[in-house]
Design an enzyme around this catalytic site. Structure first.
Site, PDB file in Angstrom:
ATOM      1  N   VAL A 117      33.638  42.918  33.456  1.00 18.93           N
ATOM      2  CA  VAL A 117      32.706  42.700  34.569  1.00 18.93           C
ATOM      3  C   VAL A 117      31.911  43.973  34.877  1.00 18.93           C
ATOM      4  O   VAL A 117      30.712  43.920  35.165  1.00 18.93           O
ATOM      5  CB  VAL A 117      33.462  42.201  35.823  1.00 18.93           C
ATOM      6  CG1 VAL A 117      32.484  41.944  36.961  1.00 18.93           C
ATOM      7  CG2 VAL A 117      34.243  40.934  35.501  1.00 18.93           C
ATOM      8  N   ALA A 148      15.371  44.142  46.402  1.00 14.74           N
ATOM      9  CA  ALA A 148      16.310  44.760  47.347  1.00 14.74           C
ATOM     10  C   ALA A 148      15.603  45.656  48.347  1.00 14.74           C
ATOM     11  O   ALA A 148      16.188  46.039  49.360  1.00 14.74           O
ATOM     12  CB  ALA A 148      17.367  45.555  46.586  1.00 14.74           C
ATOM     13  N   LYS A 202      42.326  32.316  44.464  1.00 16.03           N
ATOM     14  CA  LYS A 202      40.959  31.980  44.861  1.00 16.03           C
ATOM     15  C   LYS A 202      40.950  31.058  46.069  1.00 16.03           C
ATOM     16  O   LYS A 202      40.153  31.225  46.999  1.00 16.03           O
ATOM     17  CB  LYS A 202      40.221  31.351  43.682  1.00 16.03           C
ATOM     18  CG  LYS A 202      39.959  32.377  42.575  1.00 16.03           C
ATOM     19  CD  LYS A 202      39.587  31.720  41.260  1.00 16.03           C
ATOM     20  CE  LYS A 202      39.237  32.743  40.204  1.00 16.03           C
ATOM     21  NZ  LYS A 202      39.160  32.139  38.851  1.00 16.03           N
TER      22      LYS A 202
HETATM   23  N1  LIG Z   1      36.504  38.856  33.401  1.00 19.40           N
HETATM   24  C1  LIG Z   1      35.999  37.931  34.192  1.00 19.40           C
HETATM   25  O1  LIG Z   1      35.331  37.026  33.739  1.00 19.40           O
HETATM   26  C2  LIG Z   1      36.249  38.015  35.674  1.00 19.40           C
HETATM   27  C3  LIG Z   1      35.707  37.017  36.505  1.00 19.40           C
HETATM   28  C4  LIG Z   1      35.875  37.104  37.883  1.00 19.40           C
HETATM   29  C5  LIG Z   1      36.592  38.155  38.417  1.00 19.40           C
HETATM   30  N2  LIG Z   1      37.141  39.081  37.592  1.00 19.40           N
HETATM   31  C6  LIG Z   1      37.875  40.188  38.204  1.00 19.40           C
HETATM   32  O2  LIG Z   1      37.144  41.376  37.966  1.00 19.40           O
HETATM   33  C7  LIG Z   1      38.038  42.478  37.873  1.00 19.40           C
HETATM   34  C8  LIG Z   1      37.803  43.185  36.548  1.00 19.40           C
HETATM   35  O3  LIG Z   1      38.058  42.263  35.508  1.00 19.40           O
HETATM   36  P1  LIG Z   1      37.661  42.580  34.010  1.00 19.40           P
HETATM   37  O4  LIG Z   1      37.803  41.303  33.268  1.00 19.40           O
HETATM   38  O5  LIG Z   1      36.372  43.298  33.981  1.00 19.40           O
HETATM   39  O6  LIG Z   1      38.860  43.562  33.609  1.00 19.40           O
HETATM   40  P2  LIG Z   1      38.888  44.597  32.378  1.00 19.40           P
HETATM   41  O7  LIG Z   1      37.980  44.122  31.308  1.00 19.40           O
HETATM   42  O8  LIG Z   1      40.305  44.838  32.087  1.00 19.40           O
HETATM   43  O9  LIG Z   1      38.227  45.897  33.015  1.00 19.40           O
HETATM   44  C9  LIG Z   1      38.907  46.827  33.852  1.00 19.40           C
HETATM   45  C10 LIG Z   1      38.423  48.205  33.465  1.00 19.40           C
HETATM   46  O10 LIG Z   1      38.909  49.150  34.413  1.00 19.40           O
HETATM   47  C11 LIG Z   1      39.630  50.163  33.719  1.00 19.40           C
HETATM   48  N3  LIG Z   1      40.704  50.644  34.579  1.00 19.40           N
HETATM   49  C12 LIG Z   1      41.814  49.983  34.964  1.00 19.40           C
HETATM   50  N4  LIG Z   1      42.556  50.725  35.782  1.00 19.40           N
HETATM   51  C13 LIG Z   1      41.903  51.901  35.912  1.00 19.40           C
HETATM   52  C14 LIG Z   1      42.168  53.086  36.630  1.00 19.40           C
HETATM   53  N5  LIG Z   1      43.266  53.212  37.397  1.00 19.40           N
HETATM   54  N6  LIG Z   1      41.283  54.098  36.548  1.00 19.40           N
HETATM   55  C15 LIG Z   1      40.183  53.988  35.777  1.00 19.40           C
HETATM   56  N7  LIG Z   1      39.877  52.886  35.082  1.00 19.40           N
HETATM   57  C16 LIG Z   1      40.733  51.856  35.154  1.00 19.40           C
HETATM   58  C17 LIG Z   1      40.134  49.507  32.490  1.00 19.40           C
HETATM   59  O11 LIG Z   1      40.473  50.443  31.505  1.00 19.40           O
HETATM   60  P3  LIG Z   1      41.654  50.022  30.451  1.00 19.40           P
HETATM   61  O12 LIG Z   1      41.054  48.950  29.641  1.00 19.40           O
HETATM   62  O13 LIG Z   1      41.915  51.261  29.736  1.00 19.40           O
HETATM   63  O14 LIG Z   1      42.813  49.558  31.313  1.00 19.40           O
HETATM   64  C18 LIG Z   1      38.946  48.646  32.096  1.00 19.40           C
HETATM   65  O15 LIG Z   1      37.961  49.370  31.436  1.00 19.40           O
HETATM   66  C19 LIG Z   1      39.433  41.889  38.029  1.00 19.40           C
HETATM   67  O16 LIG Z   1      39.816  41.989  39.387  1.00 19.40           O
HETATM   68  C20 LIG Z   1      39.242  40.431  37.665  1.00 19.40           C
HETATM   69  O17 LIG Z   1      40.184  39.572  38.290  1.00 19.40           O
HETATM   70  C21 LIG Z   1      36.972  39.039  36.244  1.00 19.40           C
END
Ligand SMILES: NC(=O)c1ccc[n+]([C@@H]2O[C@H](COP(=O)([O-])OP(=O)(O)OC[C@H]3O[C@@H](n4cnc5c(N)ncnc54)[C@H](OP(=O)(O)O)[C@@H]3O)[C@@H](O)[C@H]2O)c1
Ligand SMILES: NC(=O)c1ccc[n+]([C@@H]2O[C@H](COP(=O)([O-])OP(=O)(O)OC[C@H]3O[C@@H](n4cnc5c(N)ncnc54)[C@H](OP(=O)(O)O)[C@@H]3O)[C@@H](O)[C@H]2O)c1
Lengths: 445, 445
Positions: free
Chosen positions: A15, A34, A206
């Protein structure tokens, strides 16, 4: 136009990358809309060297979130790392530093939303969370603003694309649950650990967020009766179709005189209902308001660009407020106050049961007897072909019954020596009950 | 909470009464949500003695709109009389007096939106127009705010409940157009003069408003190729079903490299598409954004309380801005600038034709010959049973063809002595074309 709104982005994953891409690619369009330039001032990620192909200045990417929190020029803090900690602490620190927050973190808000919204209200900053529910579908904005003139009576929907994809493949192509799930994983539709998705936990997160907003009450996942889809078989889907239904993992929050009903479980809905027609990875939200009646929102419930679209919409809302000289306020527009919850045992609906029983004479009579003892009356029974000595499925549809009685009856039935496996239960949702509204009307002109 | 936002309501008809009812019945809830008390300070209607059962102070009801315009305490002026004049002049006067405006008047905005929005921008006041399109469905807010991060590529939908009701009854129950329309009138679904609804004019008004907003360009009804549903017969609906389609009165605005495509006409869409499933008096809006992909909003497109819900949502948005000390700005968030329009003649799609021809040998050959001369190739032909000497329907589906060629061919065909009536044309919409987006994706998580 010289105003600038500086943004700090925490987490450059799926995201985060989508959000950054929109901010960078659409900079001009967004500035017009904006009223100020949205500048991606700093990005923090565990892997600051991996720029995900984005045209980011490496000097702006850090591994230390303090670089964002301590920068007073950053007005909007975007949390996209996911999970509870350190997300919770960091978000609270950003709020304490007077920054507006935008997050897609449904787990965090479902568990700690009250704490975060209270902190934000005290600090006079906004918390945008459109992306936490329904990906690119503006369901939060619709509840908060579009339907602001309504008392919300029902919030229901299909809120997890992975579960809906699995059910769609089982329905359309007769796949078994495990096959469909494995395929979803292969296609990148499901996490390596799909528990949150198929067990209904993500859906409950959700629903907790939507119910808190719609009914101005603190709701946590623990308040929601939650069942997943992993025990469904193609047989259930076939039987459902024979009766004119489709099975969906539905989340339902319904305002009732006796209290708020909150549940997530596989549900049979009439095949011609719009919710039954939500296919594949899509999400849909079904809202009933006392003035507006029924509204349905349908679209991509997740994905890099759709979710980025929702994150950026929140950023624009906040930037508009800042550009106008006044920070937009809140999270939910009302202080959350507890309302009574209606226990799941009080639910009254029709039920589908699939019993796994040994093929012996009298089995049906014993099951029917126990149901009768509990005041549950049977509307239909299907028992197909005898299969040597193996267990056979017996399928039943009931008339309206109370959940408490159903549980008591099934506890006794599942103890019978002739019953080989726990009974599968699917609740049948009556669209008229779901739509019921005090003074809704639908007339055209 | 002592802040008050005073409202003047002009027109106490269907929507005005719904709006007043919500403001009066939900005063407490709205005050909490808006951050100020929404006071119905004055109401103007031609019949000031008829209070429509509302608990209104008769001293606040007037027949002279000047009583509203001249009252400096009134900050929000709500126009619900409908029609072009005096609505246009009065709205411009309210704007000139520094009042924010809320209106449900699609005809006014479709014809004079640019003038009104420009005046509002100059005066620094807001024009809320959620109720002008889609009744209670927050489609304006979704375009302006929810999808603000997107370049909109397509806005399409079913925007007139009366026309959709008529088509639904023709489809589900085999009614003739006249029968279905008479029924809609009996049920209060259609005006005594239903021309605006069944001829697609009301739909074109709404499309003009949405297209102006989505594509930041001034669009008027005259820019939209518009056809109604009055020439459709149950036969067309039956043939459509045989080919797997349903017929809907669709409005389509599509951004194409060559220009903006704008059209309203009966359209065949695959029966399993969500738009094909929109039943009765409901409306549905199908939006495609480059980041979000496809979003569909479904709900009541009209009616007293749903439309009142949208009017009040606009009032709350404005009141929130006032309570925060800053008036919210605009109409559309971008200044409108002309973009090239793509002429209808350039449309390329598949077509359904129903020819009314005398049952003579060689008729089909002559029709097919003219189509061939114009480069239109036939995908399927149905000619059912011969009926003595009466005209028989010949139904054809074409492969993709250009509208200009189709018009040329039909002009010649309709002149043939064996052709008894003008040919019925229905365009076939390919969902993939409708959904096409530069970088939309739908993946779940
Ligand atoms: N993916 C979707 O379609 C989607 C849809 C709606 C909502 N969401 C929500 O959006 C959020 C992000 O989801 P995502 O799918 O984008 O997750 P993701 O792909 O795992 O991205 C998270 C990123 O943050 C990094 N990270 C994690 N902990 C960290 C820390 N303590 N310090 C610095 N960087 C850190 C991760 O690095 P590493 O990979 O090294 O851990 C990764 O690059 C979540 O809350 C999810 O529930 C996602
Ligand atoms: N009805 C819907 O469901 C709906 C949905 C969406 C949008 N809209 C739009 O909302 C607007 C209002 O529609 P409506 O259905 O509420 O119309 P309506 O029922 O005819 O109400 C209009 C009211 O305004 C009064 N009026 C008209 N001209 C006036 C004047 N010059 N001075 C004082 N009073 C005047 C009318 O009085 P008389 O009856 O004596 O003329 C009537 O009471 C229209 O623009 C319509 O397109 C309606």
């Amino acid at each position: 136009m010289t105003k600038v709104c500086q943004i700090g982005l925490f987490g450059l994953g799926t995201v985060g990358t989508g959000t950054a891409r929109i901010l960078l690619d659409q900079a001009e369009l967004l500035a017009r809309r904006a009223g100020s330039r949205l500048e991606l001032a700093r990005v923090c990620d565990r892997h600051p060297d991996d720029l995900r192909g984005l045209p980011l200045d490496p000097g702006r990417v850090t591994a230390d979130v303090r670089d964002l929190l301590d920068d007073p020029a950053i007005r909007v803090f975007v949390e996209l790392i996911g999970g509870i900690e350190p997300a919770r602490s960091v978000v609270l620190q950003a709020i304490a530093a007077g920054k507006h927050v935008v997050t897609a973190n449904k787990a965090l808000l479902a568990e700690h939303g009250s704490e975060i919204f209270a902190a934000a209200a005290e600090a006079g900053v906004a918390v945008g969370f459109e992306a936490s529910v329904g990906g690119g579908i503006p369901v939060i904005k619709t509840l908060k603003e579009g339907l602001v003139a309504n008392r919300i009576e029902t919030v229901a929907g299909i809120m997890n694309g992975t579960a809906n994809y699995v059910l769609t493949r089982m329905t359309d192509d007769g796949l078994a649950f495990d096959e469909a799930l494995a395929e979803a994983q292969r296609l990148g539709y499901a996490e390596a650990d799909p528990t949150f998705d198929v067990d209904g936990i993500d859906t409950a997160h959700k629903l907790a967020i939507l119910a808190a907003l719609a009914f101005a009450t603190p709701v946590g996942p623990a308040d929601i009766a939650t069942e997943g889809i992993s025990r469904l078989t193609p047989l259930d889907i076939t039987f459902a179709a024979e009766f004119g239904y489709r099975i969906k993992l539905l989340a339902i929050a319904r305002h009732r005189p006796e209290g708020l009903e909150l549940r997530v479980h596989p549900t049979m809905i009439p095949a011609d209902h719009l919710l039954a027609r939500v296919e594949g990875a899509a999400n849909a939200f079904y809202l009933v308001g006392d003035a507006v009646g029924q509204v349905l929102l349908h679209g991509p419930g997740a994905g890099q660009m759709p979710t980025g679209s929702a994150v950026v919409a929140d950023i624009v809302d906040i930037a508009r407020g800042i550009a106008a000289g006044v920070p937009p306020c809140g999270g939910p527009f009302e202080a959350l106050a507890p309302v009574p919850l209606r226990p799941m045992e009080a639910l009254v609906c029709r039920y589908y049961f699939r019993f796994s029983a040994k093929d012996r004479p009298g089995v049906l009579a014993r099951i029917a007897g126990i149901l009768g003892d509990n005041g549950i009356s049977i509307a239909a029974v299907i028992q197909k072909g005898r299969r040597s000595r193996a267990a056979v499925p017996i399928v039943m549809l009931t008339h309206e019954a109370e959940e408490a009685r159903v549980r008591r009856a099934l506890a006794r039935i599942d103890e019978l020596d002739v019953v080989t496996d726990p009974t599968t239960v699917i609740r049948i949702e009556d669209p008229a009950t779901l739509a019921a509204s005090a003074n809704a009307e639908v007339t055209p002109a």
